[in-house]
Design an enzyme around this catalytic site. Structure first.
Site, PDB file in Angstrom:
ATOM      1  N   CYS A 124     -33.775   4.138  -5.582  1.00 32.89           N
ATOM      2  CA  CYS A 124     -34.777   2.838  -5.793  1.00 32.89           C
ATOM      3  C   CYS A 124     -34.352   2.113  -4.408  1.00 32.89           C
ATOM      4  CB  CYS A 124     -34.207   2.331  -7.087  1.00 32.89           C
ATOM      5  SG  CYS A 124     -34.782   3.406  -8.360  1.00 32.89           S
ATOM      6  N   SER A 132     -40.695  -1.051   4.678  1.00 37.36           N
ATOM      7  CA  SER A 132     -39.732  -0.491   6.150  1.00 37.36           C
ATOM      8  C   SER A 132     -38.781  -1.422   6.504  1.00 37.36           C
ATOM      9  CB  SER A 132     -40.987  -0.965   7.219  1.00 37.36           C
ATOM     10  OG  SER A 132     -42.054   0.027   7.166  1.00 37.36           O
ATOM     11  N   THR A 158     -40.434   7.588  -6.869  1.00 35.90           N
ATOM     12  CA  THR A 158     -40.786   9.040  -7.509  1.00 35.90           C
ATOM     13  C   THR A 158     -39.715   9.283  -8.658  1.00 35.90           C
ATOM     14  OG1 THR A 158     -41.204   9.325  -5.093  1.00 35.90           O
ATOM     15  CG2 THR A 158     -40.924  11.421  -6.722  1.00 35.90           C
ATOM     16  N   HIS A 278     -65.068  33.185  17.114  1.00 34.10           N
ATOM     17  CA  HIS A 278     -65.553  32.058  18.171  1.00 34.10           C
ATOM     18  C   HIS A 278     -64.246  31.509  18.614  1.00 34.10           C
ATOM     19  CE1 HIS A 278     -69.513  32.637  16.500  1.00 34.10           C
ATOM     20  NE2 HIS A 278     -69.402  32.361  15.542  1.00 34.10           N
ATOM     21  N   GLN A 279     -64.372  31.538  19.899  1.00 33.57           N
ATOM     22  CA  GLN A 279     -62.991  30.988  20.550  1.00 33.57           C
ATOM     23  C   GLN A 279     -62.600  29.606  20.024  1.00 33.57           C
ATOM     24  OE1 GLN A 279     -62.864  30.322  24.888  1.00 33.57           O
ATOM     25  NE2 GLN A 279     -61.272  31.854  25.099  1.00 33.57           N
ATOM     26  N   GLU A 363     -40.425   7.902   3.234  1.00 34.92           N
ATOM     27  CA  GLU A 363     -38.946   8.455   3.840  1.00 34.92           C
ATOM     28  C   GLU A 363     -39.184   7.959   5.296  1.00 34.92           C
ATOM     29  OE1 GLU A 363     -36.656  10.077   1.133  1.00 34.92           O
ATOM     30  OE2 GLU A 363     -36.236  10.898   3.355  1.00 34.92           O
ATOM     31  N   GLY A 364     -39.385   6.548   5.347  1.00 33.81           N
ATOM     32  CA  GLY A 364     -39.611   5.854   6.786  1.00 33.81           C
ATOM     33  C   GLY A 364     -41.043   6.335   7.487  1.00 33.81           C
ATOM     34  N   THR A 365     -41.857   5.268   7.757  1.00 31.69           N
ATOM     35  CA  THR A 365     -43.292   5.748   8.307  1.00 31.69           C
ATOM     36  C   THR A 365     -43.212   6.293   9.668  1.00 31.69           C
ATOM     37  OG1 THR A 365     -43.505   3.371   9.372  1.00 31.69           O
ATOM     38  CG2 THR A 365     -43.995   3.427   6.991  1.00 31.69           C
ATOM     39  N   GLN A 367     -44.212   5.078  12.336  1.00 34.53           N
ATOM     40  CA  GLN A 367     -43.865   3.702  13.339  1.00 34.53           C
ATOM     41  C   GLN A 367     -42.318   3.583  13.125  1.00 34.53           C
ATOM     42  OE1 GLN A 367     -46.683   3.639  11.105  1.00 34.53           O
ATOM     43  NE2 GLN A 367     -48.044   4.109  12.914  1.00 34.53           N
TER      44      GLN A 367
HETATM   45  C1  LIG Z   1     -46.278   8.356  -3.131  1.00 35.53           C
HETATM   46  C2  LIG Z   1     -44.910   7.392  -2.685  1.00 35.53           C
HETATM   47  C3  LIG Z   1     -43.500   7.934  -3.070  1.00 35.53           C
HETATM   48  C4  LIG Z   1     -42.624   7.132  -2.663  1.00 35.53           C
HETATM   49  N1  LIG Z   1     -41.260   7.128  -3.307  1.00 35.53           N
HETATM   50  C5  LIG Z   1     -40.092   6.371  -2.993  1.00 35.53           C
HETATM   51  C6  LIG Z   1     -38.960   6.512  -3.621  1.00 35.53           C
HETATM   52  O1  LIG Z   1     -38.717   7.595  -4.542  1.00 35.53           O
HETATM   53  N2  LIG Z   1     -38.003   5.679  -3.572  1.00 35.53           N
HETATM   54  C7  LIG Z   1     -38.087   4.528  -2.680  1.00 35.53           C
HETATM   55  O2  LIG Z   1     -37.367   3.651  -2.507  1.00 35.53           O
HETATM   56  N3  LIG Z   1     -39.516   4.364  -2.062  1.00 35.53           N
HETATM   57  C8  LIG Z   1     -40.391   5.356  -2.212  1.00 35.53           C
HETATM   58  N4  LIG Z   1     -41.677   5.255  -1.536  1.00 35.53           N
HETATM   59  C9  LIG Z   1     -41.980   3.902  -0.530  1.00 35.53           C
HETATM   60  C10 LIG Z   1     -42.032   4.252   0.772  1.00 35.53           C
HETATM   61  O3  LIG Z   1     -40.771   4.685   1.283  1.00 35.53           O
HETATM   62  C11 LIG Z   1     -42.450   3.090   1.493  1.00 35.53           C
HETATM   63  O4  LIG Z   1     -43.894   3.133   1.167  1.00 35.53           O
HETATM   64  C12 LIG Z   1     -42.365   3.251   2.858  1.00 35.53           C
HETATM   65  O5  LIG Z   1     -41.031   2.696   3.302  1.00 35.53           O
HETATM   66  C13 LIG Z   1     -43.212   2.151   3.875  1.00 35.53           C
HETATM   67  O6  LIG Z   1     -43.043   0.838   3.276  1.00 35.53           O
HETATM   68  P1  LIG Z   1     -44.289  -0.154   2.774  1.00 35.53           P
HETATM   69  O7  LIG Z   1     -45.225   0.851   1.910  1.00 35.53           O
HETATM   70  O8  LIG Z   1     -43.915  -1.376   2.294  1.00 35.53           O
HETATM   71  O9  LIG Z   1     -45.185  -0.181   4.098  1.00 35.53           O
HETATM   72  P2  LIG Z   1     -44.744  -1.593   5.085  1.00 35.53           P
HETATM   73  O10 LIG Z   1     -43.565  -1.299   5.342  1.00 35.53           O
HETATM   74  O11 LIG Z   1     -45.544  -2.710   4.401  1.00 35.53           O
HETATM   75  O12 LIG Z   1     -45.520  -1.154   6.589  1.00 35.53           O
HETATM   76  C14 LIG Z   1     -47.057  -1.202   6.549  1.00 35.53           C
HETATM   77  C15 LIG Z   1     -47.340  -0.685   8.222  1.00 35.53           C
HETATM   78  O13 LIG Z   1     -46.793  -1.437   8.989  1.00 35.53           O
HETATM   79  C16 LIG Z   1     -45.821  -0.826   9.992  1.00 35.53           C
HETATM   80  N5  LIG Z   1     -44.910  -1.273  10.040  1.00 35.53           N
HETATM   81  C17 LIG Z   1     -43.675  -1.964   9.428  1.00 35.53           C
HETATM   82  N6  LIG Z   1     -42.736  -2.498  10.128  1.00 35.53           N
HETATM   83  C18 LIG Z   1     -43.038  -2.191  11.374  1.00 35.53           C
HETATM   84  C19 LIG Z   1     -42.365  -2.151  12.600  1.00 35.53           C
HETATM   85  N7  LIG Z   1     -41.288  -2.992  12.729  1.00 35.53           N
HETATM   86  N8  LIG Z   1     -43.049  -1.597  13.832  1.00 35.53           N
HETATM   87  C20 LIG Z   1     -44.038  -0.937  13.686  1.00 35.53           C
HETATM   88  N9  LIG Z   1     -44.935  -0.793  12.389  1.00 35.53           N
HETATM   89  C21 LIG Z   1     -44.167  -1.351  11.457  1.00 35.53           C
HETATM   90  C22 LIG Z   1     -45.689   0.673   8.958  1.00 35.53           C
HETATM   91  O14 LIG Z   1     -45.216   1.657   9.847  1.00 35.53           O
HETATM   92  C23 LIG Z   1     -46.829   0.659   8.327  1.00 35.53           C
HETATM   93  O15 LIG Z   1     -47.894   1.426   8.994  1.00 35.53           O
HETATM   94  C24 LIG Z   1     -42.834   5.891  -1.789  1.00 35.53           C
HETATM   95  C25 LIG Z   1     -44.004   5.707  -1.418  1.00 35.53           C
HETATM   96  C26 LIG Z   1     -45.303   6.543  -1.580  1.00 35.53           C
HETATM   97  C27 LIG Z   1     -46.455   6.233  -1.262  1.00 35.53           C
END
Ligand SMILES: Cc1cc2nc3c(=O)[nH]c(=O)nc-3n(C[C@H](O)[C@H](O)[C@H](O)COP(=O)(O)OP(=O)(O)OC[C@H]3O[C@@H](n4cnc5c(N)ncnc54)[C@H](O)[C@@H]3O)c2cc1C
Length: 386
Positions: A124, A132, A158, A278-279, A363-365, A367
């Site tokens: 959590c 992020s 999750t 088809h290539q 697990e970290g987007t 970006q």
């Molecule tokens: C199906 C699912 C399962 C998950 N399971 C878990 C879990 O078990 N435990 C847990 O703790 N979390 C979990 N998460 C959360 C997940 O780790 C977050 O969704 C993720 O870290 C992104 O955070 P956010 O959704 O708040 O997006 P945000 O942080 O709001 O980001 C939105 C957008 O802005 C971009 N962005 C943000 N900051 C920057 C920056 N500094 N520079 C460039 N771009 C940026 C991001 O890349 C993204 O494209 C889960 C999410 C999903 C959808």
């Protein structure tokens, strides 16, 4: 010395996981994807097989495997269903900080029972307003005598509705940002804990994702993992180990997409020949195959570094970023090769495409992975010859 051969033990693990995927996961995939339900019976069987506790040392009842061994297993499970694999994997995400930073007493108290009977754990970290940037989290843990008083809401958790315990990150003082974060092992039966309804997701629908709310939860002080001010480091250390394990899931999904697309391309006739002749279609298949291979090698290297005890933040981020983007591309191309059929629920490739998307987010987007890579790269380039 560089070698790519799997040991006999790794081949045996791979075979066992492949069998599990085929016999236990695949038969129920379509139903859980359609209904968005959590396959508890599959989880129970996976726990019996040791897939929930691969990194737990044998003395606590786990498998005592390395990160690379575990990636070999994970590719096979994810090839069956990424949603089911991720539900299995998250226990490792929650257990790893205990393995690495827990006291002997905590390991005895939490790891042993987890290994000996069917149990599920959750990690959590995220909140509605904090994804992020976890250092800005709002969930608080205030020391009050022998307990921490835990208050706040976690989001996107999750296994949130099924966990026996949560590894919760909270702040002792929001003004301290990452230095104020601690991690607590929180049994789900403690008073004041509730969770939301399962979130209706685009993909990985067999995984259970909920919010988890902590309201004046009294967490015993001895459930603090490591010292105060160490929580952020622990959260990040866990991700360096687990990012390769998520990245290899992308390889599993993409491999399934390629296998299906190649089989379809050999059968589907257009202009009097199978479309595989088809290539343009061959080039798509070739790109899919080379990118899958490249992703697997990046993952294996990141995992190998972890097994050597070498810091692998950059390599883990490279593997995660590359593999997630690769899976999105490969599954999209698999739908393309199926043509109109790929865009229907009659064939499994559309599910693979939906399942792949979220790997670029959790697990970290995509970006944030690039920020991790760039940060280390810029530090390293200070030391070059020129
Ligand atoms: C199906 C699912 C399962 C998950 N399971 C878990 C879990 O078990 N435990 C847990 O703790 N979390 C979990 N998460 C959360 C997940 O780790 C977050 O969704 C993720 O870290 C992104 O955070 P956010 O959704 O708040 O997006 P945000 O942080 O709001 O980001 C939105 C957008 O802005 C971009 N962005 C943000 N900051 C920057 C920056 N500094 N520079 C460039 N771009 C940026 C991001 O890349 C993204 O494209 C889960 C999410 C999903 C959808």
């Amino acid at each position: 010395m560089i070698g790519f051969d799997l040991t006999p033990e790794q081949k045996a693990l791979q075979g066992e996981a492949r069998r599990f995927s085929k016999e236990v996961i695949l038969p129920v995939v379509a139903q859980h994807d359609r209904d968005g339900t959590f396959p508890v019976d599959v989880m129970e069987k996976a726990h019996q097989q040791g897939f929930f506790t691969p990194l737990v040392p044998k003395k606590y009842g786990g498998q005592g495997l390395g990160v690379l061994d575990n990636c070999i297993i994970s590719e096979e499970l994810a090839a069956g269903c990424m949603g089911i694999y991720v539900s299995i994997f998250v226990s490792t995400l929650a257990l790893y900080p205990i393995i690495r930073f827990g006291t002997e007493e905590q390991k005895e108290r939490f790891l042993k029972p987890f290994c000996s009977k069917f149990s599920i754990a959750s990690y959590c970290l995220s909140e509605v307003t904090v994804g992020s940037d976890p250092a800005s989290m709002r969930t608080t843990a205030i020391l009050n005598g022998n307990h921490y008083l835990l208050n706040g809401s976690k989001m996107w958790i999750t296994n949130g509705g099924y966990a026996d315990f949560y590894l919760v990150f909270a702040t002792t003082d929001p003004a301290k940002k990452h230095k104020g974060i601690i991690s607590l092992i929180v049994p789900s039966k403690l008073e004041g804990i509730s969770h939301g309804e399962p979130i209706d997701k685009m993909g990985q629908r067999a995984s259970n994702t909920t919010s988890v709310v902590f309201k004046n939860v009294r967490v015993p002080k001895e459930n603090l993992l490591g010292g105060e001010g160490e929580g952020f480091k622990k959260a990040m250390a866990a991700l360096d180990i687990t990012r390769p394990m998520i990245a290899i899931g992308s390889v599993g999904i993409a491999r399934s997409a390629l296998e299906l697309a190649a089989q379809y391309a050999k059968k589907r006739i257009q202009f009097g020949v199978p479309i595989a002749q088809h290539q343009a279609v061959q080039f798509m298949l070739a790109d899919m195959a080379k990118d899958i291979e490249a992703a697997r090698l990046l993952v294996w290297k990141a995992a190998w570094l972890a097994d050597q005890g070498v810091r692998n933040s950059k390599e883990a981020a490279m593997a995660k970023a590359f593999a997630a983007d690769m899976a999105m591309r490969v599954t999209t191309d698999a739908v393309q090769i199926y043509g109109g059929m790929g865009y229907t629920k009659w064939h499994p490739v559309e599910k693979l495409m939906r399942d792949a998307k979220v790997i670029q987010i959790y697990e970290g987007t995509a970006q944030i992975m690039r920020l991790v890579i760039a940060r280390q790269l810029l530090q390293e380039t200070e030391k070059t010859l020129f």
